[in-house]
Design an enzyme around this catalytic site. Structure first.
Site, PDB file in Angstrom:
ATOM      1  N   ARG A 185       2.692   1.891  10.002  1.00 23.58           N
ATOM      2  CA  ARG A 185       2.949   3.227   9.858  1.00 23.58           C
ATOM      3  C   ARG A 185       2.315   4.452  10.704  1.00 23.58           C
ATOM      4  NH1 ARG A 185       1.277   3.070   3.918  1.00 23.58           N
ATOM      5  NH2 ARG A 185      -0.529   4.260   3.831  1.00 23.58           N
ATOM      6  N   ARG A 205       0.649   5.140  20.838  1.00 19.24           N
ATOM      7  CA  ARG A 205       1.498   5.743  22.023  1.00 19.24           C
ATOM      8  C   ARG A 205       0.629   5.385  23.307  1.00 19.24           C
ATOM      9  NH1 ARG A 205       1.102  10.558  18.728  1.00 19.24           N
ATOM     10  NH2 ARG A 205       2.848  10.712  17.347  1.00 19.24           N
ATOM     11  N   ARG A 264      -4.963   1.303  -5.941  1.00 19.82           N
ATOM     12  CA  ARG A 264      -6.176   1.713  -5.445  1.00 19.82           C
ATOM     13  C   ARG A 264      -6.304   3.225  -5.998  1.00 19.82           C
ATOM     14  NH1 ARG A 264     -10.140  -1.537  -4.026  1.00 19.82           N
ATOM     15  NH2 ARG A 264     -10.790   0.124  -2.455  1.00 19.82           N
ATOM     16  N   ARG A 319     -13.145   9.315   4.250  1.00 17.80           N
ATOM     17  CA  ARG A 319     -13.008  10.139   5.247  1.00 17.80           C
ATOM     18  C   ARG A 319     -13.402  11.545   4.414  1.00 17.80           C
ATOM     19  NH1 ARG A 319      -6.190  10.109   4.906  1.00 17.80           N
ATOM     20  NH2 ARG A 319      -6.045  10.149   2.603  1.00 17.80           N
ATOM     21  N   GLU A 348     -13.884  11.381   0.191  1.00 15.75           N
ATOM     22  CA  GLU A 348     -12.956  10.350  -0.621  1.00 15.75           C
ATOM     23  C   GLU A 348     -13.550   8.852  -0.681  1.00 15.75           C
ATOM     24  OE1 GLU A 348      -8.864  10.195   1.060  1.00 15.75           O
ATOM     25  OE2 GLU A 348      -8.799  12.409   1.012  1.00 15.75           O
ATOM     26  N   TYR A 366       4.813   3.266  -2.501  1.00 14.59           N
ATOM     27  CA  TYR A 366       4.197   4.344  -1.625  1.00 14.59           C
ATOM     28  C   TYR A 366       5.261   5.510  -1.051  1.00 14.59           C
ATOM     29  CZ  TYR A 366       0.972   7.404   1.538  1.00 14.59           C
ATOM     30  OH  TYR A 366       0.613   8.339   1.887  1.00 14.59           O
ATOM     31  N   ASP A 424       6.304   9.212   0.671  1.00 14.01           N
ATOM     32  CA  ASP A 424       5.785  10.402   1.101  1.00 14.01           C
ATOM     33  C   ASP A 424       6.575  11.581   0.364  1.00 14.01           C
ATOM     34  OD1 ASP A 424       3.747  10.201   3.072  1.00 14.01           O
ATOM     35  OD2 ASP A 424       5.112   9.399   4.384  1.00 14.01           O
TER      36      ASP A 424
HETATM   37  P1  FAD Z   1       3.226  12.500  -9.271  1.00 11.37           P
HETATM   38  O1  FAD Z   1       2.860  13.826  -8.088  1.00 11.37           O
HETATM   39  O2  FAD Z   1       2.078  11.646  -9.184  1.00 11.37           O
HETATM   40  O3  FAD Z   1       3.789  13.225 -10.394  1.00 11.37           O
HETATM   41  C1  FAD Z   1       3.870  12.471 -11.541  1.00 11.37           C
HETATM   42  C2  FAD Z   1       3.323  13.303 -12.674  1.00 11.37           C
HETATM   43  O4  FAD Z   1       3.400  12.635 -13.897  1.00 11.37           O
HETATM   44  C3  FAD Z   1       1.652  13.522 -12.685  1.00 11.37           C
HETATM   45  O5  FAD Z   1       1.468  15.042 -12.582  1.00 11.37           O
HETATM   46  C4  FAD Z   1       1.363  12.804 -13.990  1.00 11.37           C
HETATM   47  O6  FAD Z   1       0.183  13.442 -14.396  1.00 11.37           O
HETATM   48  C5  FAD Z   1       2.507  12.906 -15.089  1.00 11.37           C
HETATM   49  N1  FAD Z   1       2.577  11.891 -16.026  1.00 11.37           N
HETATM   50  C6  FAD Z   1       2.361  10.497 -15.691  1.00 11.37           C
HETATM   51  N2  FAD Z   1       2.715   9.738 -16.740  1.00 11.37           N
HETATM   52  C7  FAD Z   1       2.851  10.789 -17.602  1.00 11.37           C
HETATM   53  C8  FAD Z   1       2.858  10.724 -19.298  1.00 11.37           C
HETATM   54  N3  FAD Z   1       2.850   9.650 -19.904  1.00 11.37           N
HETATM   55  N4  FAD Z   1       3.143  11.891 -19.796  1.00 11.37           N
HETATM   56  C9  FAD Z   1       3.303  12.965 -19.190  1.00 11.37           C
HETATM   57  N5  FAD Z   1       2.949  13.154 -17.837  1.00 11.37           N
HETATM   58  C10 FAD Z   1       2.782  12.083 -17.154  1.00 11.37           C
HETATM   59  N6  FAD Z   1       2.941  12.513   1.212  1.00 11.37           N
HETATM   60  C11 FAD Z   1       3.120  13.225   2.431  1.00 11.37           C
HETATM   61  O7  FAD Z   1       4.392  13.474   2.468  1.00 11.37           O
HETATM   62  N7  FAD Z   1       2.197  13.694   2.762  1.00 11.37           N
HETATM   63  C12 FAD Z   1       0.963  13.461   3.019  1.00 11.37           C
HETATM   64  O8  FAD Z   1       0.002  13.798   3.722  1.00 11.37           O
HETATM   65  C13 FAD Z   1       0.503  12.631   1.526  1.00 11.37           C
HETATM   66  N8  FAD Z   1      -0.642  12.404   1.377  1.00 11.37           N
HETATM   67  C14 FAD Z   1      -1.160  11.655   0.287  1.00 11.37           C
HETATM   68  C15 FAD Z   1      -2.540  11.425   0.128  1.00 11.37           C
HETATM   69  C16 FAD Z   1      -2.711  10.700  -1.008  1.00 11.37           C
HETATM   70  C17 FAD Z   1      -4.182  10.472  -1.379  1.00 11.37           C
HETATM   71  C18 FAD Z   1      -1.751  10.169  -1.820  1.00 11.37           C
HETATM   72  C19 FAD Z   1      -2.100   9.278  -3.231  1.00 11.37           C
HETATM   73  C20 FAD Z   1      -0.536  10.383  -1.740  1.00 11.37           C
HETATM   74  C21 FAD Z   1      -0.008  11.204  -0.746  1.00 11.37           C
HETATM   75  N9  FAD Z   1       1.315  11.756  -0.288  1.00 11.37           N
HETATM   76  C22 FAD Z   1       1.565  12.188   0.754  1.00 11.37           C
HETATM   77  C23 FAD Z   1       2.376  11.156  -1.350  1.00 11.37           C
HETATM   78  C24 FAD Z   1       2.540  12.276  -2.359  1.00 11.37           C
HETATM   79  O9  FAD Z   1       1.482  12.564  -3.332  1.00 11.37           O
HETATM   80  C25 FAD Z   1       3.851  11.930  -3.310  1.00 11.37           C
HETATM   81  O10 FAD Z   1       5.029  11.496  -2.369  1.00 11.37           O
HETATM   82  C26 FAD Z   1       4.149  13.079  -4.264  1.00 11.37           C
HETATM   83  O11 FAD Z   1       3.084  13.644  -4.799  1.00 11.37           O
HETATM   84  C27 FAD Z   1       5.026  12.061  -5.520  1.00 11.37           C
HETATM   85  O12 FAD Z   1       5.439  12.687  -6.604  1.00 11.37           O
HETATM   86  P2  FAD Z   1       5.646  12.082  -7.758  1.00 11.37           P
HETATM   87  O13 FAD Z   1       6.278  13.383  -8.771  1.00 11.37           O
HETATM   88  O14 FAD Z   1       6.708  11.079  -7.750  1.00 11.37           O
HETATM   89  O15 FAD Z   1       4.454  11.756  -8.673  1.00 11.37           O
HETATM   90  N1  UDP Z   2      -6.133   3.261   9.262  1.00 14.69           N
HETATM   91  C1  UDP Z   2      -7.360   2.914   9.940  1.00 14.69           C
HETATM   92  N2  UDP Z   2      -8.152   3.570  10.590  1.00 14.69           N
HETATM   93  C2  UDP Z   2      -7.853   5.134  10.390  1.00 14.69           C
HETATM   94  C3  UDP Z   2      -6.976   5.459   9.704  1.00 14.69           C
HETATM   95  C4  UDP Z   2      -5.906   4.593   9.062  1.00 14.69           C
HETATM   96  O1  UDP Z   2      -7.480   1.501   9.964  1.00 14.69           O
HETATM   97  O2  UDP Z   2      -8.846   5.772  10.966  1.00 14.69           O
HETATM   98  C5  UDP Z   2      -5.367   2.194   8.452  1.00 14.69           C
HETATM   99  C6  UDP Z   2      -5.734   1.984   7.201  1.00 14.69           C
HETATM  100  O3  UDP Z   2      -5.494   0.599   6.867  1.00 14.69           O
HETATM  101  C7  UDP Z   2      -4.738   2.903   6.416  1.00 14.69           C
HETATM  102  C8  UDP Z   2      -3.467   2.660   7.345  1.00 14.69           C
HETATM  103  O4  UDP Z   2      -3.981   2.740   8.495  1.00 14.69           O
HETATM  104  O5  UDP Z   2      -4.516   2.239   5.086  1.00 14.69           O
HETATM  105  C9  UDP Z   2      -2.380   4.001   7.217  1.00 14.69           C
HETATM  106  O6  UDP Z   2      -3.285   5.056   7.329  1.00 14.69           O
HETATM  107  P1  UDP Z   2      -2.903   6.641   6.572  1.00 14.69           P
HETATM  108  O7  UDP Z   2      -3.327   7.682   7.316  1.00 14.69           O
HETATM  109  O8  UDP Z   2      -1.284   6.521   6.448  1.00 14.69           O
HETATM  110  O9  UDP Z   2      -3.341   6.177   5.248  1.00 14.69           O
HETATM  111  P2  UDP Z   2      -3.180   7.474   4.098  1.00 14.69           P
HETATM  112  O10 UDP Z   2      -3.313   8.696   4.665  1.00 14.69           O
HETATM  113  O11 UDP Z   2      -2.022   7.079   3.372  1.00 14.69           O
HETATM  114  O12 UDP Z   2      -4.384   7.125   3.384  1.00 14.69           O
END
Ligand code: FAD
Ligand code: UDP
Length: 366
Positions: free
Chosen positions: A171, A175, A248, A279, A299, A347, A349
């Site tokens: 993902r 380039r 995780r 990071r 993190e 996973y 976005d």
């Molecule tokens: P969530 O945001 O998890 O919402 C679910 C909600 O349900 C939570 O508030 C939880 O508390 C609640 N809940 C769960 N169980 C119960 C229960 N039993 N009773 C009441 N409430 C409950 N996406 C991007 O597009 N760009 C990014 O850069 C990006 N970075 C990310 C970085 C990280 C570290 C992570 C983990 C994800 C990232 N994502 C990113 C993905 C993004 O976070 C998700 O797409 C989005 O938040 C998902 O929304 P959701 O509503 O499905 O889940």
């Molecule tokens: N990754 C890596 N080195 C980096 C950044 C990313 O090896 O400096 C790898 C790592 O396995 C990671 C994957 O590329 O899980 C996807 O990276 P991304 O930035 O999409 O991870 P996220 O933002 O979802 O944590």
């Protein structure tokens, strides 16, 4: 009061559903177990800086319909994600591009970069990469793999790169031009004022009960609505009766620092194994902040256990098979719809979550 829908979770999926349902004249009650709305895109204001409490979020999509949809709820800035990778005392640009290769090898042309990569993997004879290590080696060669991928990935996933699926690394863009944009998508940015406001607008005029765990009050809450939209963990819904899906988790160590600029970039990845965090995020740089102080988050990645926040699903064969079994149970539910990243064990976005929620609305809210 009786509602058409009980929406479990005030994250993006639940909020988009509730908003669309209200637009179509349906009533919703949203319950959220945390003490705030917005799920994992929640931003907290600290010293006028929008801190991404559950990890850095950059909105990016190539889907014009979704881009137009989200722009109804926020104005986006022109932030382009361009992380830096730090390996010992060496700094490299990400994603893997000519800036990375020229720093790594002192070369300047795509031809030279391709020749070095080819020479580093010539003896491996990888035709169909079977795991993340083989995939990474075949794409970028041994030096980039050893310095920028191996340590980071093993910290992030807590697993050897040979035990991880190849798709995780695919993902990231690769380039042979000088371009540090982390995404290939047509549209990208950060909502001015943070993400929480988007969810506030989506939920405008809809009743939300915070600090309410649906599963601890299920009987009473079920009696309040005709149908349930559940966005929590699918295995927890069934009390883990078929087994526990692996995740995780991430621990964020957030610190306010009395300097206006700590690291000069929003995202710096620490790619060597010996540094315990993956990071450091410096939140103000997502919005080109000029505040006199700064907030950073380190993190630390760990294996999820009950009670922790689930972040990344571990989509290997074992977990995907277990999820399919839970999904069969879920598909048989007549009044419960499962959605979002936890309900679908995917996973996702943000753009994909919005798309999935809108598609579900299309089916459900005729
Ligand atoms: P969530 O945001 O998890 O919402 C679910 C909600 O349900 C939570 O508030 C939880 O508390 C609640 N809940 C769960 N169980 C119960 C229960 N039993 N009773 C009441 N409430 C409950 N996406 C991007 O597009 N760009 C990014 O850069 C990006 N970075 C990310 C970085 C990280 C570290 C992570 C983990 C994800 C990232 N994502 C990113 C993905 C993004 O976070 C998700 O797409 C989005 O938040 C998902 O929304 P959701 O509503 O499905 O889940
Ligand atoms: N990754 C890596 N080195 C980096 C950044 C990313 O090896 O400096 C790898 C790592 O396995 C990671 C994957 O590329 O899980 C996807 O990276 P991304 O930035 O999409 O991870 P996220 O933002 O979802 O944590």
């Amino acid at each position: 009061m009786h509602y058409d829908y009980l929406v479990v979770g005030a994250g993006l999926y639940g909020a988009v559903f509730a908003h669309e349902a209200k637009q179509r004249g349906k009533s919703c009650l949203v319950v959220e177990k945390r003490d705030h709305i917005a799920g994992n895109i929640y931003c907290k204001n600290i010293e006028n800086i929008n801190v991404h409490v559950y990890g850095a979020h950059i909105f990016h999509t190539s889907d014009k319909f979704i881009w137009d949809y989200i722009n109804k709820f926020a104005e986006f800035n022109n932030y382009i994600n361009s992380p830096i990778a730090k390996y010992k005392n060496e700094l490299y640009n990400l994603p893997f591009n000519m800036n990375t290769f020229s720093k790594m090898w002192g070369i300047s042309t795509p031809q030279e970069a391709k020749e070095i990569i080819a020479s580093q993997i010539a003896d491996l004879n990888i035709t169909e990469p079977e795991n993340l290590e083989e995939q990474a080696l075949s794409l970028v060669g041994r030096d980039v793999y050893e310095k920028l991928i191996k340590g980071y990935t093993e910290k992030q996933w807590g697993r050897d790169c040979r035990e991880l699926p190849a798709f995780i690394i695919k993902r990231l863009p690769l380039r042979f031009i000088y371009d540090n944009n982390y995404f290939n998508d047509r549209y990208q940015g950060i909502p001015v004022g943070g993400y929480t406001r988007i969810v506030e607008k989506l939920l405008d005029g809809i009743e939300v009960r915070l600090n309410t765990d649906y599963l601890l009050n299920k009987e009473e809450l079920d009696s309040l609505a005709d149908k349930v939209v559940y966005t929590g963990m699918i295995d927890r819904y069934y009390d883990y009766r078929l087994g526990v899906l692996e995740y995780r988790s991430v621990r964020f160590e957030t610190e306010l620092i009395e300097t206006d600029n700590f690291q000069g970039n929003a995202v710096v990845n620490y790619t060597e194994r010996e540094v315990p965090y993956t990071r450091i995020i410096e939140h103000k740089h997502f919005e080109f902040g000029k505040q006199p102080v700064t907030v950073i988050s380190r993190e630390y990645s760990s294996e999820w256990k009950k009670g922790d926040e689930p972040y990344y699903p571990v989509n290997n064969e074992k977990n995907d098979a277990l999820y399919q079994k839970y999904k069969e149970l879920a598909d048989r539910e007549e009044r419960v719809i499962f959605g979002g990243r936890l309900g679908s064990y995917k996973y996702y976005d943000m753009d994909k979550v919005i798309k999935a929620a809108l598609e579900m609305c299309g089916r459900e809210l005729q």
